[in-house]
Write a protein that holds these residues in place. Structure first.
Motif, short mmCIF file in Angstrom:
data_model
loop_
_atom_site.label_atom_id
_atom_site.label_comp_id
_atom_site.label_asym_id
_atom_site.label_seq_id
_atom_site.Cartn_x
_atom_site.Cartn_y
_atom_site.Cartn_z
N PRO A 53 -16.67 143.45 18.62
CA PRO A 53 -16.65 142.03 18.96
C PRO A 53 -17.65 141.23 18.13
O PRO A 53 -18.76 141.70 17.86
N TYR A 84 -12.85 139.48 16.86
CA TYR A 84 -13.27 140.86 16.61
C TYR A 84 -13.29 141.12 15.11
O TYR A 84 -12.39 140.70 14.39
N ASP A 104 -8.66 139.48 24.61
CA ASP A 104 -9.50 140.55 25.17
C ASP A 104 -9.32 141.82 24.35
O ASP A 104 -8.49 141.87 23.44
N LEU A 105 -10.09 142.85 24.70
CA LEU A 105 -10.09 144.08 23.90
C LEU A 105 -8.73 144.79 23.95
O LEU A 105 -8.32 145.39 22.96
N ASP A 106 -8.05 144.74 25.08
CA ASP A 106 -6.74 145.42 25.15
C ASP A 106 -5.78 144.86 24.12
O ASP A 106 -5.07 145.60 23.45
N VAL A 107 -5.77 143.53 23.99
CA VAL A 107 -4.88 142.90 23.01
C VAL A 107 -5.34 143.30 21.60
O VAL A 107 -4.53 143.68 20.75
N LEU A 116 -6.95 145.96 20.66
CA LEU A 116 -6.66 147.37 20.39
C LEU A 116 -5.18 147.59 20.13
O LEU A 116 -4.79 148.36 19.27
N GLU A 117 -4.34 146.87 20.89
CA GLU A 117 -2.91 147.03 20.69
C GLU A 117 -2.51 146.54 19.30
O GLU A 117 -1.78 147.21 18.58
N MET A 121 -11.92 134.72 21.61
CA MET A 121 -12.75 135.88 21.28
C MET A 121 -12.33 136.43 19.91
O MET A 121 -11.14 136.57 19.65
#
Lengths: 109, 410
Positions: free
Chosen positions: A105, A3, A82-85, A87-88, A1
């Motif tokens: 994304p 971003y 994923d988004l959590d990764v 964002l971190e 994925m």
């Protein structure tokens, strides 16, 4: 994925030497973790040109295509599961470049 | 089969199994939309079948199996050319019943996904009520005075973002967990408060369906995270607040302030349960968080069988602790209200006046000032403050109470 991470700014050419050092260190971290795809700073929005080639003759106009108080001053494209990764990672990126970021994304690559 | 018994079994199963069915489908199919729709279809099938065939011996397993079949049907329909391998996987993936711990993890995953910080607060609230609580879209729309199509769009949009941005379906890492739990509790507290102090001119001043749902979901989280002090604190806070609901609005539709409530109407069972939780947290010896301190304040209030017996010094001491954790001017205002009871209105008024720039748009700020000015024998200023409070208040019972107090100044 993947971003797209846009750097949000209301000034142009406002980066400091300190920020550049922090950004380089952050980019190294992205590369080491296998998250790096691409990154670049952008010239001022007034330097942009809008093209409309939908008609018979292409039309060029002086940009930007939307006037706004804030603009995109730079970008990253990152790879994250994923988004959590994402964002971190980019929380550290926001600290490094000392700007707000928008994480969006990519549809499919 | 008695159709009444079947209906009751479905209602019970809906309470007990909805979140579990949605959560296990979401894990298996990785798609909240599929999970929600298949769960809804399974319950609709139960409504048709159970009165005729009887209630299955294990309603939860029946609903999960039925929902799984519906989900596979839908995936087949949507991917007419679903590759043979994946189809075989879906069909044969009859994983044996999950051990209890894993099922609980599914529900926790679902809760954390619905309350993800990348979603707007109103979307988190709506998603949690729909996917975890099992409320229908019209029920949620009614609860928040939003038109049904707008609420449906809000939920669809949130599910779309979860899928497109790949918001993960998992329990956050230990490092992120405390902050994410705080986020979940904020959603539940918002639902509770919207029920407890409902806004809008033509709505009931208290919407018990929302407070009940908030308590039910907080109980679920408490069961899943029994060691978390703030989860226990929020549950205690809700229970001790809900306990006073029967005394909170007069027959004339006016809000009755704490000091004037008929304490005989308070629910002893809820107070006992809330006090037990507060004592449990005190015994833990761990420094309390925000919700635990608010619960402790409410425990002090509900300890007093007569308003005059309230231990205001304890309340002020708890707010002193809370102010250190939470710098918000609203906490400072509530502390000042307790100071007024302990040390008199002349001690509290200067504290409150210092909050004016932060709170001038908040009705409770003006209502508190009005009350203190009234007690200090300054009716002209008190009236002005009541007028401003009434203009800003949104709850019908509260407006009625404030108008009554203002008119009593004459």
């Amino acid at each position: 994925m993947q971003y797209l991470v846009s750097v949000i700014d209301d000034k142009t050419d406002s980066g400091t030497e300190e920020e550049m050092v922090a950004i380089r260190a952050f980019n190294e971290r992205l590369r080491a973790g296998g998250h790096w795809v691409f990154a670049a700073g952008l010239a001022a929005p007034e330097t942009s040109t809008v093209i409309d080639a939908r008609g018979e003759e292409p039309v060029f106009t002086d940009g930007p295509f939307v006037e706004s108080k804030e603009h995109m001053a730079g970008l990253w494209i990152i790879e994250a599961p994923d988004l959590d990764v994402a964002l971190e990672l980019m929380t550290a990126g926001s600290k490094a470049c000392n700007r707000r970021l928008e994480v969006r994304p990519l549809l499919f690559v | 089969m008695n159709p009444v018994d079947a209906r009751e079994a479905i209602t019970l199963a809906h309470f007990a199994e909805w979140a579990r069915v949605v959560a296990s489908l979401a894990r298996r199919f990785g798609d909240l939309d599929v999970a929600e729709e298949a769960a809804a279809e399974a319950f609709a099938t139960a409504v048709e079948r159970w009165p005729v065939d009887g209630v299955p011996p294990n309603p939860g397993a029946w609903l999960t199996t039925t929902a799984n079949r519906r989900a596979i049907d839908r995936i087949r329909r949507e991917h007419k050319r679903l590759d043979k391998h994946r189809e075989a996987m879906l069909l044969t993936d009859d994983t044996p019943p999950e051990p209890l711990g894993a099922i609980d993890d599914d529900r926790l995953r679902l809760i954390f996904t619905c309350c993800h910080p990348a979603l707007a607060m109103e979307a988190r609230v709506a998603l949690t009520l729909r996917l975890v609580g099992g409320l229908t879209v019209p029920e949620i729309a009614r609860g928040f005075l939003v038109q049904e199509p707008a609420m449906a769009r809000r939920i669809t949009r949130a599910k779309g973002k979860i899928a497109a941005a790949r918001i993960p379906y998992r329990v956050p890492s230990a490092q992120d967990l405390p902050a994410r739990i705080t986020g979940v509790l904020a959603v539940l507290y918002l639902v509770f408060n919207e029920g407890y102090l409902a806004t809008g001119p033509d709505t009931d001043p208290v919407r018990a369906d929302l407070t009940a749902e908030a308590i039910r979901l907080t109980r679920l989280i408490r069961m899943l995270l029994p060691g978390d002090g703030e989860v226990a604190g929020l549950l205690a806070l809700m229970l001790l607040t809900e306990a006073r609901r029967p005394a909170r609005v007069s027959t004339a539709g006016e809000l009755v302030p704490l000091g004037e409530q008929d304490r005989g109407l308070w629910s002893e069972a809820l107070i006992d349960e809330g006090h037990r939780l507060v004592r449990e947290r005190l015994a833990s010896g761990v420094a309390p968080g925000r919700y635990q301190l608010l619960a402790a304040v409410n425990a002090v209030h509900t300890d007093a069988r007569d308003a005059r017996d309230t231990d205001w010094s304890q309340v002020v001491a708890l707010y002193d602790q809370l102010v250190r954790l939470d710098r918000s001017p609203i906490v400072a205002l509530n502390r000042a209200i307790a100071v007024a009871e302990l040390d008199g209105p002349d001690a509290a008024l200067p504290i409150i006046d210092r909050l004016e720039s932060a709170l001038q748009g908040y009705h409770a700020f003006h209502a508190t000032r009005a009350e203190l000015l009234r007690r200090l024998g300054r009716p002209g200023e008190s009236r002005e403050a009541y007028d401003r409070a009434i203009a800003l208040a949104g709850n019908s019972a509260e407006i009625a109470y404030l108008a009554h107090r203002r008119d009593d100044l004459d």
